[in-house]
Design an enzyme around this catalytic site. Structure first.
Site, mmCIF file in Angstrom:
data_model
loop_
_atom_site.group_PDB
_atom_site.id
_atom_site.type_symbol
_atom_site.label_atom_id
_atom_site.label_comp_id
_atom_site.label_asym_id
_atom_site.label_seq_id
_atom_site.Cartn_x
_atom_site.Cartn_y
_atom_site.Cartn_z
ATOM 1 N N ASP A 263 1.064 -1.224 -0.142
ATOM 2 C CA ASP A 263 -0.055 -0.178 0.203
ATOM 3 C C ASP A 263 1.187 1.466 -0.238
ATOM 4 O O ASP A 263 1.198 1.726 1.096
ATOM 5 C CB ASP A 263 -1.014 -0.235 1.137
ATOM 6 C CG ASP A 263 -2.247 1.036 1.451
ATOM 7 O OD1 ASP A 263 -1.841 1.978 -0.212
ATOM 8 O OD2 ASP A 263 -2.747 1.491 2.097
ATOM 9 N N LYS A 270 1.572 8.068 0.212
ATOM 10 C CA LYS A 270 1.655 8.120 1.648
ATOM 11 C C LYS A 270 3.638 8.790 1.691
ATOM 12 O O LYS A 270 4.059 8.869 1.303
ATOM 13 C CB LYS A 270 2.010 6.800 2.318
ATOM 14 C CG LYS A 270 0.634 6.059 2.851
ATOM 15 C CD LYS A 270 1.242 4.445 3.032
ATOM 16 C CE LYS A 270 -0.368 3.522 3.056
ATOM 17 N NZ LYS A 270 -1.156 4.664 4.695
ATOM 18 N N ARG A 344 -11.075 -1.066 2.547
ATOM 19 C CA ARG A 344 -12.222 -1.097 2.191
ATOM 20 C C ARG A 344 -13.202 -1.258 1.322
ATOM 21 O O ARG A 344 -14.283 -1.338 0.755
ATOM 22 C CB ARG A 344 -13.280 0.482 3.085
ATOM 23 C CG ARG A 344 -13.109 2.263 2.050
ATOM 24 C CD ARG A 344 -13.057 2.880 2.866
ATOM 25 N NE ARG A 344 -11.616 3.350 4.117
ATOM 26 C CZ ARG A 344 -11.537 3.699 4.600
ATOM 27 N NH1 ARG A 344 -12.905 5.188 5.022
ATOM 28 N NH2 ARG A 344 -10.776 4.189 6.472
#
Ligand code: BES
Ligand code: ZN
Ligand code: ZN
Length: 496
Positions: A263, A270, A344
């Site tokens: 991720d 990030k 999600r």
């Protein structure tokens, strides 16, 4: 590419026995501080451990030599405060003190446990808990070093332990270790294609059914969440389902696990610091795969399907963007506010897919939010969902030593997930960030089933040092919770 060798961590073998075997090099015994304090304990070993300064204090270790072996006394603290999980930890701490050693025996499984973190009777025998602690505590992952430290074989005899108990405990511990191995494997080696092949290989090894949906099938069947998240990577996504079928008419559980093999955050990228920890963002999927395998090996009287949506969240040229609207499996639409809230989106497809199958319960497991760590810390999972199943899982987690706490999905937070242009949006406001992720997921679960969502962002990956039987990096949480919960759910009356 099936040529990837998945590295495996090292561990030990545990067996039962009536007495201490002749060739034993070291014996682990437990010492209560109350016994030392009142001086009543008359056995010779305890007295000699006291002579070398042991006071029975929790986690304290001292050794003495007897005729033919070493005795390591591990402090268990006060009798009234001993929980079964402290027994697991004590076993692991003691064994690590003795390392390297190849023949060990212990009487730890025979002490009495009076307290319990959950206030309920323990779910496994003390010897089973000790076996789990020993196996889990000696786990070491050498990764891809060309010259790993040699570990040597170690066999441990549990004096008074039953063969059946110890076999079951070993299967549970091996499931935890499989999860740790998968989590610890870097994304250079574990990515959707190789992960799917490895899941398929493992499932076949233990006789489970497997379905693998590749990019083409995902597109044809409308898995818009998995495809959007996986779109920014050259390594295309997969959806793997692994099924263990118990007898006809048995209760059925669907387990959905977040399988983000790395991720980066995608376009909402990030910061660089700590991004390497995001190799662990598939920990939820690894835990549900390992649970399905262990359910089969233990022949639990309950059917289990593990759903593993796998994708790599990268900011490539075909990446999805903030502001996009995507259509999930089953037709619900999501507005993307932040591409780093990707877990999600793949879970949404997985949950919608699982909801079309006939499950009595659906549980999803995910390294979903940094907010989980803010709310509950690094060692306590947050559990949300329909109250009964949610509370059962939180309680079960605490009784097996995988700390967990029930959290609400509030109306206030549900409101923050409303979108002007789609059915739901993928990010709410900062407050209650763990709860709003659950409020999002709720849209994709059939209202006919009991559902729970376990956020394991902190507990699944240990960025600190080893403690108890928990090594650095992958911890294998919440496999033992899921296995214990399956046993409990199997006993419940099936509703018509
Ligand atoms: N994988 C992360 C969550 C995470 C953070 C796991 C730290 C383990 C340790 C997840 O995909 C994520 O980035 N979530 C965002 C959601 C936000 C953008 C709504 C987060 O928590 O910041
Ligand atoms: Zn993210
Ligand atoms: Zn993530």
């Amino acid at each position: 590419m099936s040529g990837v060798d998945f590295p495996q961590g090292h561990t030990v073998t545990v067996t039962g026995g009536k007495k201490i075997p002749k060739d034993t090099e070291a014996v682990i015994v437990g010492l209560f501080s109350d016994d030392v304090a009142d001086g009543k304990s008359t056995d010779e070993i305890t007295r000699s451990l006291v002579t070398v300064g042991h006071d029975g204090h929790w986690k304290r270790a001292r050794t003495v030599r007897t005729g033919d072996h070493v005795v390591l006394g591990v402090g268990l603290g006060k009798k009234s405060e001993l929980t079964q999980d402290k027994l697991r930890q004590a076993a692991a701490i003691a064994l690590n003190r003795l390392h390297p050693v190849s023949r060990v025996a212990t009487t730890l499984g025979n002490v009495e446990v009076s307290a319990n973190a959950s206030g309920k009777a323990p779910l496994v025998s003390n010897n089973a808990a000790v076996a789990e602690g020993l196996i889990l505590g000696s786990y070491a992952f050498d990764g891809l070093k060309t010259n790993p430290t040699p570990h040597g074989d170690c066999t441990i005899t549990l004096v008074g332990g039953s063969k059946k108990d110890i076999e079951a405990a070993s299967i549970r511990a091996e499931a935890v270790i499989l999860t740790r191995d998968l989590v610890n494997t870097p994304s250079s080696h574990l990515y959707p294609e190789t992960y799917a092949l490895e899941a398929e290989r493992i499932a076949h090894e233990y006789g489970l059914e497997v379905e693998v949906l590749g990019p083409k099938e995902l597109k044809k069947q409308g898995f818009g969440g998995i495809l959007a998240v996986g779109g920014g990577s050259a390594r295309l996504p997969r959806l793997v389902s692994v099924t263990y079928k118990a007898g006809k008419g048995s209760t059925s559980v669907g387990l959905v696990g977040k399988g983000i093999t790395f991720d980066t955050g995608g376009i909402s990228i990030k910061p660089a610091g700590g991004m390497d920890d995001m190799i662990s963002d598939m920990g939820g999927s690894a835990s549900v795969l390992a649970t399905a395998v262990a359910a089969a090996r233990l022949k639990l009287p309950i059917s289990v399907t593990a759903y593993l949506p796998m994708a790599e969240n990268m900011p490539g040229g075909a990446a999805y963007r903030p502001g996009d609207v995507i259509t999930h499996y089953g037709g619900i639409t999501s507005e993307i506010r932040n591409t780093d809230a990707e877990g999600r989106l793949v879970l949404a497809d997985g949950l919608a897919y699982a909801s079309t199958k006939k499950h009595d319960y659906i549980i999803d497991v995910a390294t979903l939010t940094g907010a989980q760590i803010v709310a509950l810390g690094n060692r306590t999972s947050g559990i949300m969902g329909t109250p009964q199943l949610r509370d059962l899982l939180a309680q079960t987690g605490r009784s097996v030593g995988e700390d967990a706490w029930s959290m609400p999905i509030t109306e206030e937070v549900r409101d923050t997930m409303k979108s002007d242009v789609a059915d739901v949006r993928n990010m709410g406001e900062r407050p209650g960030g763990m709860l709003s992720a659950a409020a999002y997921l709720e849209h994709f679960v059939s209202s006919k089933v009991q559902w729970a969502h376990i956020d394991i962002a902190g507990p699944s990956y240990n960025t600190g040092s080893r403690w108890g039987y928990t090594p650095k990096r992958g911890t294998g949480v919440p496999v033992r919770t899921l296995l214990a919960a399956l046993e409990i759910l199997a006993q419940k009356k099936k509703k018509k």
